[in-house]
Design a protein around this motif. Sequence first.
Motif, short mmCIF file in Angstrom:
data_model
loop_
_atom_site.label_atom_id
_atom_site.label_comp_id
_atom_site.label_asym_id
_atom_site.label_seq_id
_atom_site.Cartn_x
_atom_site.Cartn_y
_atom_site.Cartn_z
N LEU A 93 -25.06 -38.25 24.37
CA LEU A 93 -24.13 -39.22 24.95
C LEU A 93 -24.75 -40.61 24.95
O LEU A 93 -25.85 -40.82 25.46
CB LEU A 93 -23.78 -38.81 26.39
CG LEU A 93 -22.98 -39.84 27.21
CD1 LEU A 93 -21.61 -40.10 26.60
CD2 LEU A 93 -22.84 -39.36 28.66
N CYS B 70 -23.75 -44.18 26.46
CA CYS B 70 -22.81 -44.77 27.42
C CYS B 70 -23.24 -46.18 27.78
O CYS B 70 -24.41 -46.41 28.11
CB CYS B 70 -22.74 -43.89 28.68
SG CYS B 70 -21.63 -44.49 29.96
N GLN C 149 -27.59 -39.28 31.30
CA GLN C 149 -26.84 -38.32 30.50
C GLN C 149 -26.62 -36.99 31.21
O GLN C 149 -25.48 -36.50 31.30
CB GLN C 149 -27.57 -38.06 29.17
CG GLN C 149 -26.91 -36.95 28.33
CD GLN C 149 -27.49 -36.81 26.96
OE1 GLN C 149 -27.19 -37.62 26.09
NE2 GLN C 149 -28.33 -35.80 26.76
N ILE D 286 -21.37 -38.41 21.38
CA ILE D 286 -20.32 -39.03 22.19
C ILE D 286 -20.71 -40.48 22.46
O ILE D 286 -21.83 -40.77 22.88
CB ILE D 286 -20.15 -38.30 23.54
CG1 ILE D 286 -19.96 -36.80 23.32
CG2 ILE D 286 -18.98 -38.88 24.32
CD1 ILE D 286 -20.16 -35.98 24.57
N TYR E 245 -20.87 -35.71 29.74
CA TYR E 245 -21.84 -34.77 29.16
C TYR E 245 -21.63 -33.36 29.73
O TYR E 245 -21.59 -32.37 28.98
CB TYR E 245 -23.25 -35.26 29.46
CG TYR E 245 -24.35 -34.34 28.98
CD1 TYR E 245 -24.77 -34.36 27.65
CD2 TYR E 245 -25.00 -33.46 29.86
CE1 TYR E 245 -25.79 -33.53 27.21
CE2 TYR E 245 -26.01 -32.63 29.43
CZ TYR E 245 -26.41 -32.66 28.10
OH TYR E 245 -27.41 -31.83 27.67
#
Length: 318
Positions: free
Chosen positions: A60, A62, A88, A112, A94
Amino acid sequence: MLFQRLASKVSVLAPAKINLFLELLGKRPDGFHELETVMVAVSLFDHLEVTPTQQHDIVLDCEWDSGQLAQATRLGDCSQLLGDLPPQDSNLVYRAVKLLQSEENVPLGARIVLQKRIPSASGFGGASSDAAAALLAASEAWNLNLSIQRLSELAAQLGSDIPFFLYSGQLGSGQAIATGRGEKIETFSGRRIDLVLIRPAGGVSTAEAYRRCRLPEVPDSSEEIVACLKSHQRMSMPRQLTNRLTIPAREISPQIDQLATICEQLDVVAHQMSGSGSGYFAICRNRAHALRVAAQLRAQSVGMVFPVSTCGLQSLRN
């Protein structure tokens, strides 16, 4: 949610929400509160992309949207206005994809990318919406073809608000009555609403707001607000909307108390706090009115201000 399947990935716009009505009905044996709430999805979106990978790992990435960061920086302390981004392993996105991978025995992994615009810890449901978007996007990216009902079952394991977002945007009306802990969803079709969201500096502890809250002897009913949403009389909704958590939140946060006072003096249809705060909203007569109210609020330096509208299927058609 608004989603698009591209050649190598699935892209989703995950909307914020507001609680137009929130009443506590009693304490449950599991420690949670039995509640009734009317939620509507609104057009402030996080953007999430899921790309399937041959490796089994879930990765992930972000970060905050650059425009949101710039706005928060101009206004003051970014962390006070935007909130935190969880690491994460504790991020709901997640955890949602890992749960889906485990429950459905998926051999693939995923990368992601989450770009955040919805402030955290605001009562606007950003984390819950992102988790719902992640479940949908991963299901599509992995070609699982899971039903909304199955995704909702998984969503309910992660958080009470998450199932609601699976019924917004392209997937539903984006307006619902939620009961139980908030996981039991009864959707309905309502008309478009234009409104302004306000995120003041600082947050409110949800646990503390619930701890301070007193249960009503006779709970308020959501019937009037739902009837207004379903009809052409939505502008006749009561100016003071029910949110049982408002009083304790105003005790905790002087910013919310200040916002309530300011909104009471504005020419708006109605106003209230969303969820357990600290986010607040003002309902306006139309888009032009919402833009004028947003300008008035920005001039008073109340925090981050977003003119938005409801974004379910009915709203997308109107």
